[in-house]
Structure formats: structure tokens, C-alpha cells
Design a protein around this motif. Structure first.
Motif, PDB file in Angstrom:
ATOM      1  N   ASP A 191     -12.193  -3.261  16.176  1.00 17.22           N
ATOM      2  CA  ASP A 191     -11.012  -2.671  15.757  1.00 17.22           C
ATOM      3  C   ASP A 191     -10.202  -2.190  17.028  1.00 17.22           C
ATOM      4  O   ASP A 191      -9.387  -1.258  17.173  1.00 17.22           O
ATOM      5  CB  ASP A 191     -11.252  -1.304  14.884  1.00 17.22           C
ATOM      6  N   ARG A 196     -14.273   0.709  18.071  1.00 21.78           N
ATOM      7  CA  ARG A 196     -15.722  -0.121  17.618  1.00 21.78           C
ATOM      8  C   ARG A 196     -15.213  -1.683  17.788  1.00 21.78           C
ATOM      9  O   ARG A 196     -14.195  -1.903  18.004  1.00 21.78           O
ATOM     10  CB  ARG A 196     -16.011   0.174  15.990  1.00 21.78           C
ATOM     11  N   LYS A 197     -16.512  -2.279  17.958  1.00 23.04           N
ATOM     12  CA  LYS A 197     -16.283  -3.697  18.448  1.00 23.04           C
ATOM     13  C   LYS A 197     -15.011  -4.375  17.671  1.00 23.04           C
ATOM     14  O   LYS A 197     -14.414  -5.371  18.297  1.00 23.04           O
ATOM     15  CB  LYS A 197     -17.396  -4.566  17.911  1.00 23.04           C
ATOM     16  N   CYS A 230     -26.208  -5.232  19.676  1.00 17.83           N
ATOM     17  CA  CYS A 230     -25.328  -4.183  19.816  1.00 17.83           C
ATOM     18  C   CYS A 230     -24.900  -3.644  21.214  1.00 17.83           C
ATOM     19  O   CYS A 230     -23.670  -3.634  21.420  1.00 17.83           O
ATOM     20  CB  CYS A 230     -25.974  -2.662  18.940  1.00 17.83           C
ATOM     21  N   ASP A 261     -11.362   6.203  19.812  1.00 11.51           N
ATOM     22  CA  ASP A 261     -12.837   5.719  19.789  1.00 11.51           C
ATOM     23  C   ASP A 261     -12.688   4.146  19.138  1.00 11.51           C
ATOM     24  O   ASP A 261     -12.071   4.026  18.191  1.00 11.51           O
ATOM     25  CB  ASP A 261     -13.784   6.724  18.623  1.00 11.51           C
ATOM     26  N   GLN A 315     -22.427   3.823  19.000  1.00 12.53           N
ATOM     27  CA  GLN A 315     -21.741   3.045  18.010  1.00 12.53           C
ATOM     28  C   GLN A 315     -20.193   2.931  18.502  1.00 12.53           C
ATOM     29  O   GLN A 315     -19.487   2.095  17.605  1.00 12.53           O
ATOM     30  CB  GLN A 315     -21.394   3.871  16.896  1.00 12.53           C
ATOM     31  N   TYR A 316     -19.642   3.271  19.551  1.00  8.83           N
ATOM     32  CA  TYR A 316     -18.343   2.794  19.844  1.00  8.83           C
ATOM     33  C   TYR A 316     -18.135   3.333  21.499  1.00  8.83           C
ATOM     34  O   TYR A 316     -18.866   3.556  21.999  1.00  8.83           O
ATOM     35  CB  TYR A 316     -17.316   3.912  19.095  1.00  8.83           C
ATOM     36  N   LYS A 359     -21.016  -4.070  22.902  1.00 12.78           N
ATOM     37  CA  LYS A 359     -20.262  -3.091  23.578  1.00 12.78           C
ATOM     38  C   LYS A 359     -19.909  -3.447  25.066  1.00 12.78           C
ATOM     39  O   LYS A 359     -18.964  -2.991  25.671  1.00 12.78           O
ATOM     40  CB  LYS A 359     -20.909  -1.630  23.629  1.00 12.78           C
TER      41      LYS A 359
END
Length: 107
Positions: free
Chosen positions: A86, A83-84, A4, A81, A53-54, A8
Motif C-alpha cells: 500500500d 504495508r508492503k 516477511c 504506516d 507488520q509495517y 520490509k
């Protein structure tokens, strides 16, 4: 957990590369543990921060962008925000170019 964090980190590198490609002579700094981007003599136009998470990308004059980024309720700033999976690179590039052309935030 490590995967994770690496995801990021890669996302942050992609965002940084997009900004560098779209803003000639962009200035970079780290403020409050976050990368900031600006134009000499105009101030800072963008910063981002990595959360669990983002990644939150903040445009300091976001209310002047078209379309206005969806996040935020402050007077001028707006954010997205990411995320991986999007990251809309085309839309982010349009916002980055618009933001860099505006007077930036000067602390």
C-alpha cells in the motif's frame, strides 16, 4: 518469516530511493536504529522505522504538510504506516518534497 523480513527490507529500499530522487543533496543518518533524512542547515525532516507488520514514516513537521498525514497526535509530527502493497509513491513524493522545504527538527 524470512520472506516477511525481505519484503520490509525491499519496502525500506523503495522509500529510501524515493526520498533520494525527490530531495537533491539529501543528508542521511541513523539515529535510534532508524534512518533519518535531512537538508544541510535545515535539520531532519523525516525518519522511518521498520516494525513487524509495517514501516512507519514520520514527518517531523507533518502538521505543516498538505494534506496532513493521517497518523499522530504530537504537536508537530505526523506519520503514515505503510504495508508492503500500500505504498502510494506519488503521495509520499509530494509529502517528501514539502517536508524537505520546511525547517527541520534539530536535536
Amino acid at each position: 518469516m524470512l520472506r516477511c523480513q525481505v519484503g520490509k527490507r525491499d519496502l525500506g529500499k523503495r522509500i529510501d530511493a524515493l526520498i533520494v530522487r525527490n530531495v537533491p543533496n539529501v543528508r542521511k543518518a541513523v539515529k535510534w536504529n532508524s534512518p533519518f533524512y535531512g537538508v544541510e542547515g535545515k535539520g531532519w525532516f523525516l525518519g522511518f522505522h521498520v516494525f513487524t507488520q509495517y514501516v512507519k514514516v514520520t514527518f517531523f513537521r507533518g502538521t505543516s504538510l498538505r494534506p496532513v498525514p493521517p497518523g499522530g497526535t504530537s504537536k508537530d509530527a505526523r506519520w503514515i504506516d505503510i504495508r508492503k502493497d500500500d505504498l502510494d509513491e506519488a503521495q509520499l513524493a509530494r509529502w517528501v518534497k514539502q517536508a524537505a522545504a520546511l525547517p527541520g527538527w534539530v536535536p
